[in-house]
Design an enzyme around this catalytic site. Sequence first.
Site, PDB file in Angstrom:
ATOM      1  N   ASN A  92       0.863  -1.182   0.000  1.00  0.00           N
ATOM      2  CA  ASN A  92       0.000   0.000   0.000  1.00  0.00           C
ATOM      3  C   ASN A  92       0.902   1.235   0.000  1.00  0.00           C
ATOM      4  O   ASN A  92       1.858   1.308   0.778  1.00  0.00           O
ATOM      5  CB  ASN A  92      -0.894   0.011   1.244  1.00  0.00           C
ATOM      6  N   HIS A 105       6.781  -1.580   3.660  1.00  0.00           N
ATOM      7  CA  HIS A 105       6.491  -2.956   4.080  1.00  0.00           C
ATOM      8  C   HIS A 105       5.684  -3.667   3.019  1.00  0.00           C
ATOM      9  O   HIS A 105       4.802  -3.090   2.392  1.00  0.00           O
ATOM     10  CB  HIS A 105       5.735  -2.986   5.417  1.00  0.00           C
TER      11      HIS A 105
HETATM   12  P1  5GP Z   1      -0.533  -0.397   5.911  1.00  0.00           P
HETATM   13  O1  5GP Z   1      -1.969  -0.058   6.296  1.00  0.00           O
HETATM   14  O2  5GP Z   1       0.386   0.762   6.204  1.00  0.00           O
HETATM   15  O3  5GP Z   1      -0.371  -0.943   4.512  1.00  0.00           O
HETATM   16  O4  5GP Z   1      -0.121  -1.606   6.837  1.00  0.00           O
HETATM   17  C1  5GP Z   1       0.234  -1.453   8.184  1.00  0.00           C
HETATM   18  C2  5GP Z   1      -0.053  -2.760   8.845  1.00  0.00           C
HETATM   19  O5  5GP Z   1       0.619  -2.770  10.090  1.00  0.00           O
HETATM   20  C3  5GP Z   1      -1.531  -3.014   9.125  1.00  0.00           C
HETATM   21  O6  5GP Z   1      -1.958  -4.203   8.453  1.00  0.00           O
HETATM   22  C4  5GP Z   1      -1.588  -3.161  10.639  1.00  0.00           C
HETATM   23  O7  5GP Z   1      -2.480  -4.158  11.078  1.00  0.00           O
HETATM   24  C5  5GP Z   1      -0.161  -3.482  11.005  1.00  0.00           C
HETATM   25  N1  5GP Z   1       0.238  -3.042  12.330  1.00  0.00           N
HETATM   26  C6  5GP Z   1      -0.030  -1.837  12.902  1.00  0.00           C
HETATM   27  N2  5GP Z   1       0.530  -1.761  14.119  1.00  0.00           N
HETATM   28  C7  5GP Z   1       1.169  -2.951  14.336  1.00  0.00           C
HETATM   29  C8  5GP Z   1       1.938  -3.464  15.418  1.00  0.00           C
HETATM   30  O8  5GP Z   1       2.160  -2.813  16.448  1.00  0.00           O
HETATM   31  N3  5GP Z   1       2.417  -4.726  15.270  1.00  0.00           N
HETATM   32  C9  5GP Z   1       2.192  -5.478  14.154  1.00  0.00           C
HETATM   33  N4  5GP Z   1       2.711  -6.706  14.113  1.00  0.00           N
HETATM   34  N5  5GP Z   1       1.486  -5.002  13.101  1.00  0.00           N
HETATM   35  C10 5GP Z   1       0.982  -3.761  13.191  1.00  0.00           C
END
Ligand code: 5GP
Length: 119
Positions: A92, A105
Amino acid sequence: MAGEPQADCLFCKIVAKEVPATVVRETATTLAFRDINPQAPTHVLVIPKSHHPDAGSLAAAEPQAAADVLREAGLVAVDEKIADSGYRIVFNTGSGAGQTVFHAHAHVLGGRGLNWPPG
Ligand code: 5GP
Ligand code: ZN
Protein backbone atom coordinates in the site's frame (compact mmCIF):
# COMPACT_ATOMS: atom_id res chain seq x y z
CA MET A 1 19.73 10.81 6.13
CA ALA A 2 17.69 8.35 4.05
CA GLY A 3 17.51 4.95 5.66
CA GLU A 4 18.31 6.10 9.21
CA PRO A 5 15.98 5.01 12.04
CA GLN A 6 13.16 7.45 12.79
CA ALA A 7 12.28 8.00 16.46
CA ASP A 8 8.55 8.25 15.78
CA CYS A 9 8.32 5.21 13.47
CA LEU A 10 6.55 2.09 14.78
CA PHE A 11 8.38 -0.31 12.46
CA CYS A 12 11.78 1.19 13.32
CA LYS A 13 10.84 0.46 16.96
CA ILE A 14 10.01 -3.15 16.02
CA VAL A 15 13.41 -3.43 14.28
CA ALA A 16 15.05 -2.06 17.44
CA LYS A 17 13.02 -4.56 19.55
CA GLU A 18 11.52 -1.64 21.49
CA VAL A 19 8.07 -2.87 20.41
CA PRO A 20 7.45 -6.63 20.46
CA ALA A 21 6.41 -8.55 17.35
CA THR A 22 6.00 -12.19 16.37
CA VAL A 23 9.03 -12.52 14.10
CA VAL A 24 8.95 -15.34 11.55
CA ARG A 25 12.12 -14.55 9.56
CA GLU A 26 15.07 -12.22 10.00
CA THR A 27 18.08 -11.37 7.84
CA ALA A 28 20.78 -8.71 8.09
CA THR A 29 18.61 -6.33 6.06
CA THR A 30 15.00 -7.46 6.64
CA LEU A 31 12.50 -8.50 9.30
CA ALA A 32 9.28 -10.50 8.75
CA PHE A 33 6.60 -10.59 11.46
CA ARG A 34 2.91 -11.37 11.79
CA ASP A 35 0.44 -8.52 11.22
CA ILE A 36 -1.32 -7.60 14.47
CA ASN A 37 -4.69 -7.41 12.63
CA PRO A 38 -4.53 -10.26 10.11
CA GLN A 39 -6.69 -10.02 6.98
CA ALA A 40 -6.06 -13.64 5.92
CA PRO A 41 -5.01 -16.90 7.63
CA THR A 42 -1.43 -15.99 6.73
CA HIS A 43 -0.69 -12.26 6.97
CA VAL A 44 2.98 -11.44 7.43
CA LEU A 45 4.69 -8.07 7.00
CA VAL A 46 8.18 -7.99 5.48
CA ILE A 47 10.12 -4.78 6.10
CA PRO A 48 13.59 -3.48 5.36
CA LYS A 49 15.50 -2.71 8.55
CA SER A 50 16.37 0.67 7.09
CA HIS A 51 13.71 3.37 7.14
CA HIS A 52 12.13 4.49 3.87
CA PRO A 53 8.57 5.80 3.73
CA ASP A 54 7.27 3.49 1.00
CA ALA A 55 8.27 0.79 -1.46
CA GLY A 56 9.09 3.14 -4.32
CA SER A 57 11.43 5.29 -2.27
CA LEU A 58 13.03 2.14 -0.83
CA ALA A 59 13.71 0.78 -4.32
CA ALA A 60 15.09 4.13 -5.51
CA ALA A 61 17.42 4.56 -2.51
CA GLU A 62 18.40 0.96 -1.78
CA PRO A 63 17.54 -1.40 -4.64
CA GLN A 64 19.30 -4.34 -2.99
CA ALA A 65 17.20 -3.93 0.16
CA ALA A 66 14.05 -3.81 -1.99
CA ALA A 67 15.14 -7.06 -3.65
CA ASP A 68 15.82 -8.56 -0.23
CA VAL A 69 12.26 -7.72 0.87
CA LEU A 70 10.84 -9.44 -2.23
CA ARG A 71 13.04 -12.50 -1.74
CA GLU A 72 11.99 -12.78 1.91
CA ALA A 73 8.31 -12.38 0.95
CA GLY A 74 8.66 -15.40 -1.31
CA LEU A 75 10.43 -17.37 1.41
CA VAL A 76 7.71 -16.47 3.94
CA ALA A 77 5.18 -17.94 1.49
CA VAL A 78 7.19 -21.17 1.31
CA ASP A 79 7.56 -21.34 5.11
CA GLU A 80 3.83 -20.69 5.59
CA LYS A 81 2.94 -23.32 2.94
CA ILE A 82 0.95 -20.90 0.78
CA ALA A 83 3.37 -20.85 -2.15
CA ASP A 84 1.48 -23.58 -4.03
CA SER A 85 -2.05 -22.37 -3.29
CA GLY A 86 -1.19 -18.79 -4.20
CA TYR A 87 -0.60 -15.63 -2.25
CA ARG A 88 -0.47 -11.88 -2.72
CA ILE A 89 2.32 -9.39 -2.03
CA VAL A 90 0.89 -5.89 -1.46
CA PHE A 91 2.65 -2.56 -0.96
CA ASN A 92 0.00 0.00 0.00
CA THR A 93 1.45 3.36 -1.01
CA GLY A 94 -0.07 6.60 0.25
CA SER A 95 -2.93 7.16 2.66
CA GLY A 96 -5.42 7.08 -0.22
CA ALA A 97 -4.38 3.45 -0.82
CA GLY A 98 -4.66 2.52 2.85
CA GLN A 99 -1.04 3.01 3.94
CA THR A 100 -1.00 3.76 7.66
CA VAL A 101 2.62 3.02 8.60
CA PHE A 102 5.10 5.06 6.61
CA HIS A 103 8.00 2.59 6.78
CA ALA A 104 8.08 0.46 3.62
CA HIS A 105 6.49 -2.96 4.08
CA ALA A 106 5.22 -5.84 2.00
CA HIS A 107 2.04 -7.57 3.10
CA VAL A 108 2.20 -11.32 2.34
CA LEU A 109 -1.38 -12.63 2.32
CA GLY A 110 -2.64 -16.14 1.70
CA GLY A 111 -4.40 -19.20 3.01
CA ARG A 112 -7.81 -18.20 1.59
CA GLY A 113 -9.25 -17.29 -1.78
CA LEU A 114 -8.02 -13.87 -2.89
CA ASN A 115 -10.33 -11.96 -5.23
CA TRP A 116 -9.01 -9.85 -8.07
CA PRO A 117 -9.21 -6.91 -8.34
CA PRO A 118 -8.86 -6.25 -4.59
CA GLY A 119 -11.19 -3.69 -2.99
P1 5GP B 1 -0.53 -0.40 5.91
O1 5GP B 1 -1.97 -0.06 6.30
O2 5GP B 1 0.39 0.76 6.20
O3 5GP B 1 -0.37 -0.94 4.51
O4 5GP B 1 -0.12 -1.61 6.84
C1 5GP B 1 0.23 -1.45 8.18
C2 5GP B 1 -0.05 -2.76 8.84
O5 5GP B 1 0.62 -2.77 10.09
C3 5GP B 1 -1.53 -3.01 9.12
O6 5GP B 1 -1.96 -4.20 8.45
C4 5GP B 1 -1.59 -3.16 10.64
O7 5GP B 1 -2.48 -4.16 11.08
C5 5GP B 1 -0.16 -3.48 11.00
N1 5GP B 1 0.24 -3.04 12.33
C6 5GP B 1 -0.03 -1.84 12.90
N2 5GP B 1 0.53 -1.76 14.12
C7 5GP B 1 1.17 -2.95 14.34
C8 5GP B 1 1.94 -3.46 15.42
O8 5GP B 1 2.16 -2.81 16.45
N3 5GP B 1 2.42 -4.73 15.27
C9 5GP B 1 2.19 -5.48 14.15
N4 5GP B 1 2.71 -6.71 14.11
N5 5GP B 1 1.49 -5.00 13.10
C10 5GP B 1 0.98 -3.76 13.19
ZN1 ZN C 1 10.88 3.28 10.18
